[in-house]
Scaffold this motif. Structure first.
Motif, short mmCIF file in Angstrom:
data_model
loop_
_atom_site.label_atom_id
_atom_site.label_comp_id
_atom_site.label_asym_id
_atom_site.label_seq_id
_atom_site.Cartn_x
_atom_site.Cartn_y
_atom_site.Cartn_z
N LYS A 192 0.85 -1.18 0.00
CA LYS A 192 0.00 0.00 0.00
C LYS A 192 0.89 1.24 0.00
O LYS A 192 1.94 1.27 0.65
N GLU A 212 -2.91 0.29 -4.05
CA GLU A 212 -2.05 -0.89 -4.02
C GLU A 212 -1.10 -0.81 -5.20
O GLU A 212 -1.52 -0.61 -6.35
N VAL A 213 0.20 -0.92 -4.94
CA VAL A 213 1.22 -0.84 -5.99
C VAL A 213 2.17 -2.03 -5.83
O VAL A 213 2.21 -2.66 -4.78
N PRO A 214 2.95 -2.35 -6.86
CA PRO A 214 3.89 -3.47 -6.74
C PRO A 214 4.90 -3.25 -5.62
O PRO A 214 5.36 -2.13 -5.39
N ASP A 215 5.24 -4.34 -4.94
CA ASP A 215 6.25 -4.26 -3.89
C ASP A 215 7.58 -3.79 -4.47
O ASP A 215 7.96 -4.15 -5.59
N LEU A 216 8.30 -2.98 -3.69
CA LEU A 216 9.66 -2.62 -4.06
C LEU A 216 10.59 -3.80 -3.82
O LEU A 216 10.32 -4.65 -2.96
N ALA A 217 11.69 -3.83 -4.54
CA ALA A 217 12.70 -4.88 -4.37
C ALA A 217 14.08 -4.26 -4.46
O ALA A 217 14.27 -3.20 -5.08
#
Length: 332
Positions: free
Chosen positions: A2, A19-24
């Motif tokens: 989030k 909701e957005v893609p998880d950071l890595a």
């Protein structure tokens, strides 16, 4: 994850929880941090109003200040391990994602260990204002023990830590404030004199306090005509530093010239904006030093209010209403 996305420049309503893609982790020296809190600063509201420094990279995640727990480390990370608690000022200017989110990535060189004595909310409130005050007083003006300092808006975000850092250095401090409640706060933080600027000419009050000599350093956190009036309160060969743009339309440099004043500007975002790695490392070192001061009980952060991440727009409205005492944060 989030995150609060800034979908376009505009009113607080452009801040939307999504909701957005998880950071890595992208580089071997990076940390992945599970954020617990994010600080709110005036730069956030300015970027939201006018657009970020990277308008071609929208939507953006704002928020320069963060505090959280290291969740993963890159292969070459040496200073931190999973589970470490950190705080930092990084991202949030429109390029690298900011901290109004559940996750953040940061190069280990730019992170500092969170003060053990502070909650995550308090720690997230601290980095930008600490760096601004430290750089202004110590790096720009080389504040020395025994000197006298005028700190404007000493109950505000930057001001309340500037008062304390100056006192820790051994300086004598006076500060302008807007209310009796704020006057009590700055005196509790170590200021000798609290000047109610709406009722008292602060220049005259400073001159009375310094027996007509003026302060060694005036630290302006207000801007506009306040900066140029402050020059009248500085002693000959003294210094003035501001964190805001000069009011060039109404500029009057005669006092500065006649008193041989040194004038500085302070923008702690410069290292991040210009990719100055050594300067960003210096800022992390400042935060490490401040963590020690917090844990020794010499430094405090005044947290005015903590709001849930989803209420980022409300937090922006509160900050823009003015007269803030201390800091606001978002709890993640």
């Amino acid at each position: 994850m989030k995150a609060i996305l800034m979908t376009a420049p505009g009113s607080p309503e452009v801040l939307q929880l999504q909701e957005v893609p998880d950071l890595a982790i992208q580089k071997p020296t990076e940390l992945l941090v599970r954020l617990k809190a994010a600080g709110i600063n005036p730069i956030d509201t300015k970027l939201r109003q006018r657009g970020t420094f990277f308008p071609d990279q929208m939507p953006a995640i704002l928020g320069c200040d963060g505090a959280g727990v290291v969740e993963a480390v890159g292969a070459e990370v040496q200073r931190f391990q999973v589970g470490d608690e950190v705080y930092f000022c990084n991202g949030g200017l429109g390029g690298h994602p900011g901290n109004y989110a559940e996750l953040a990535t940061i190069d280990e060189k730019f992170a500092a260990r969170k003060p053990r004595s502070l909650s995550f909310e308090e720690a997230a409130a601290a980095p930008l204002v600490l760096l601004t005050a430290w750089e202004a007083l110590f790096d720009r003006c080389n504040l020395q023990p025994g000197q006298r300092v005028l700190v404007h808006a000493g109950a505000g975000g930057v001001g309340h830590v500037a008062v304390q850092l100056a006192v820790i250095k051994g300086a004598r401090v006076c500060s302008t404030v807007g209310t009796e409640e704020k006057a009590r706060l700055v005196r509790q933080l170590g200021a000798e004199l609290a000047i109610l600027y709406q009722q008292t000419d602060f220049v005259q009050a400073v001159m009375d306090w310094t027996e007509g000599e003026g302060v060694n350093i005036a630290f302006d956190t207000v801007g506009g005509s306040n900066f140029f009036k402050s020059l009248e309160a500085v002693k000959v060969y003294g210094e003035a530093v501001t964190i805001l743009d000069f009011d060039t339309a109404n500029a009057n440099w005669k006092t500065a010239r006649m008193r041989n004043l040194r004038v500085s500007q302070e923008l702690m975002l410069t290292p991040m904006l210009q990719g100055l790695v050594a300067a960003q490392q210096h800022q992390a070192e400042i935060l490490e030093a401040c963590a020690t001061l917090f844990d020794e009980g010499k430094l405090k952060i005044h947290l005015q209010q903590a709001l849930p991440l989803a209420e980022a727009a409300t937090a922006h409205r509160l900050l823009e209403a003015g007269s803030m005492t201390g800091k606001l944060v978002l709890v993640i």
